[in-house]
Design an enzyme around this catalytic site. Structure first.
Site, PDB file in Angstrom:
ATOM      1  N   ASP A   1      68.140 138.923   9.313  1.00 38.70           N
ATOM      2  CA  ASP A   1      69.032 137.771   9.468  1.00 38.70           C
ATOM      3  C   ASP A   1      70.366 138.169  10.084  1.00 38.70           C
ATOM      4  O   ASP A   1      70.994 137.375  10.790  1.00 38.70           O
ATOM      5  CB  ASP A   1      69.266 137.096   8.114  1.00 38.70           C
ATOM      6  CG  ASP A   1      67.991 136.519   7.535  1.00 38.70           C
ATOM      7  OD1 ASP A   1      67.319 135.768   8.256  1.00 38.70           O
ATOM      8  OD2 ASP A   1      67.667 136.816   6.379  1.00 38.70           O
TER       9      ASP A   1
ATOM     10  N   HIS B   1      68.186 142.803   0.886  1.00 38.18           N
ATOM     11  CA  HIS B   1      67.103 141.821   0.884  1.00 38.18           C
ATOM     12  C   HIS B   1      66.481 141.777  -0.495  1.00 38.18           C
ATOM     13  O   HIS B   1      66.393 142.802  -1.183  1.00 38.18           O
ATOM     14  CB  HIS B   1      66.048 142.203   1.930  1.00 38.18           C
ATOM     15  CG  HIS B   1      65.080 141.116   2.251  1.00 38.18           C
ATOM     16  ND1 HIS B   1      63.966 140.865   1.477  1.00 38.18           N
ATOM     17  CD2 HIS B   1      65.050 140.202   3.260  1.00 38.18           C
ATOM     18  CE1 HIS B   1      63.306 139.853   1.997  1.00 38.18           C
ATOM     19  NE2 HIS B   1      63.928 139.429   3.073  1.00 38.18           N
TER      20      HIS B   1
END
Length: 427
Positions: A362, A305
């Site tokens: 995600d 991320h």
């Protein structure tokens, strides 16, 4: 520790105040930089620039911390509800039962769309992307709700906030229904916020729809985990649009448009597409080796991320939710086997551990949404639905901030210097 930072420029020395927040890094107040030095800072993407002061959400990417009004995201996702988190973001404190009941009732009384707006959908092609529809319909709300567009009136701002939070599930569900050629379902205010959305999305008029409590809880968690995430691209877009005095419906439409970008809201769709490309568990080692090869363009989507350099705290909750949904729906798709085995292998591979490439929110959310029955085109629309409460809270905070001014980023100009116009017949 000094409370000022010193900058030496062109044989001159300038001091700038150092400001501390309640937690997190200190900041250097450079608002007078241009006035005192004649220079700007150069910060593409604003990754080292605090564009505002906010008390909503705090992220420590190195430690894997995400707080909403001080509360850890894991506690909120496990113990709270989306309506409770919405109240928290809007009002600053968790509600007692009476306040939560009143807030939930208020939201439920704003769930319907103006009937002419329902006709608006029929102007789109059937194969229009749901985000295109949501962006258009959200912006069109300002044409129907004139009584909540005066941003100088705190009451109108709150009414607009309630309307946006309440109507976004109806807007998103109708976008899905329109794409598959099914009739729209009106809201059922006897259901929860999330249960109502599931019914409007998957129910049909010909038979009753029974909300599965496990799926309802999973969706509620997904909404909580996506409710707000500090000054990301879409939130910054909402604030920038709002800084000009634009009405709240236009600002949220701008946020939806920004979220639509694949680098922002489309990551869960990309992660699911990657799992489909891998196909079966026996192919995982090959793709892991490809991911390690710096000369191979393949990348494991849903890992790592930009902000979190540790484990994404939202992913911890989603990891548990994946298994609950799979068990409830008796999932037997090989894609989901790929997801679970890829997660296990990556978490135990020294390469990924060293580079801190952990599964993020995600990676899990796309798998869950697909198992529930959502097409990939709806993934970003669901993200927008959940993030609306964060956008609205950020917008309200910005409007009420006495230091707020219209956004006006500067630039490092690299074009031609001044030159004289040459007549067309002389060029």
């Amino acid at each position: 520790m000094t409370d000022t930072a010193k900058l030496s420029v062109n044989d001159g020395e300038h001091e700038y105040k150092i400001v501390a927040g309640s937690v997190g890094p200190q900041v250097i107040d450079i608002r007078k930089l241009y006035a005192t030095t004649g220079m700007f800072t150069f910060d593409p993407g604003f990754t080292s620039t605090a564009s505002c002061e906010s008390g909503l959400t705090y992220i420590d990417g190195d430690e894997g911390v995400l707080l909403h009004r001080g509360y850890p995201i894991g506690q909120l996702a496990e113990q709270s509800s989306f309506m409770e988190v919405s109240y928290l973001l809007l009002n600053g404190e968790l509600p007692n039962k009476a306040a939560l009941d009143k807030f939930t009732y208020t939201i439920s009384r704003h769930t319907m769309l103006h009937e002419q707006l329902m006709q608006f959908y029929r102007g789109f092609r059937r194969d229009a992307h749901p985000m295109a529809v949501m962006c258009g319909v959200a912006g069109a709300l300002s044409a129907f709700y004139h009584d909540s567009t005066d941003i100088t009136d705190p009451h109108q701002r709150m009414v607009a906030s309630h309307r946006l939070i309440a109507k976004m599930p109806t807007i998103a569900a109708a976008a899905y229904k329109y794409s598959v050629g099914q009739p729209f379902l009106y809201p059922d205010n006897s259901l929860s916020y999330t249960g109502n959305f599931l019914r409007m999305t998957f129910g049909v008029p010909a038979e009753p729809y029974v909300v599965d409590p496990i799926i309802e809880k999973a969706m509620d968690r997904i909404f909580i985990l996506h409710a707000d995430h500090e000054q990301n691209a879409s939130t910054s877009t909402v604030r920038l649009a709002g800084s000009s005095g634009a009405n709240p419906f236009a600002c949220i439409a701008a946020g939806i448009a920004c979220l639509w970008g694949p680098a922002h809201g489309g990551a869960n769709e990309a992660a699911l597409n990657m799992l489909r490309e891998i196909g079966t568990p026996d192919r995982i080692p090959h793709y892991i080796e490809r991911a390690k090869d710096k000369n191979d363009p393949f990348r494991l989507m849903g890992f790592g991320h930009r902000v979190y350099k540790n484990y994404d705290p939202r992913a911890t909750v989603m990891q548990k939710t994946v298994r609950e949904v799979f068990a409830a729906m008796k999932v037997s798709d090989p894609i989901f086997d790929v997801a679970l085995q890829l997660e296990e292998m990556a978490l135990n591979d020294p390469y990924f551990i060293e580079k801190k490439l952990f599964p993020n929110v995600d990676f899990y959310s796309g798998v869950i949404l697909s198992a529930i029955g959502f097409p990939t085109t709806m993934f970003t629309a669901l993200f927008a639905l959940a993030r609306t409460v964060g956008w609205v809270a950020q917008w309200n905070e910005m409007i009420a901030d006495p230091e707020q001014k219209i956004g006006r980023p500067r630039q490092l100009y690299t074009g031609p210097a001044a030159r004289d116009y040459v007549a067309l017949d002389q060029r």
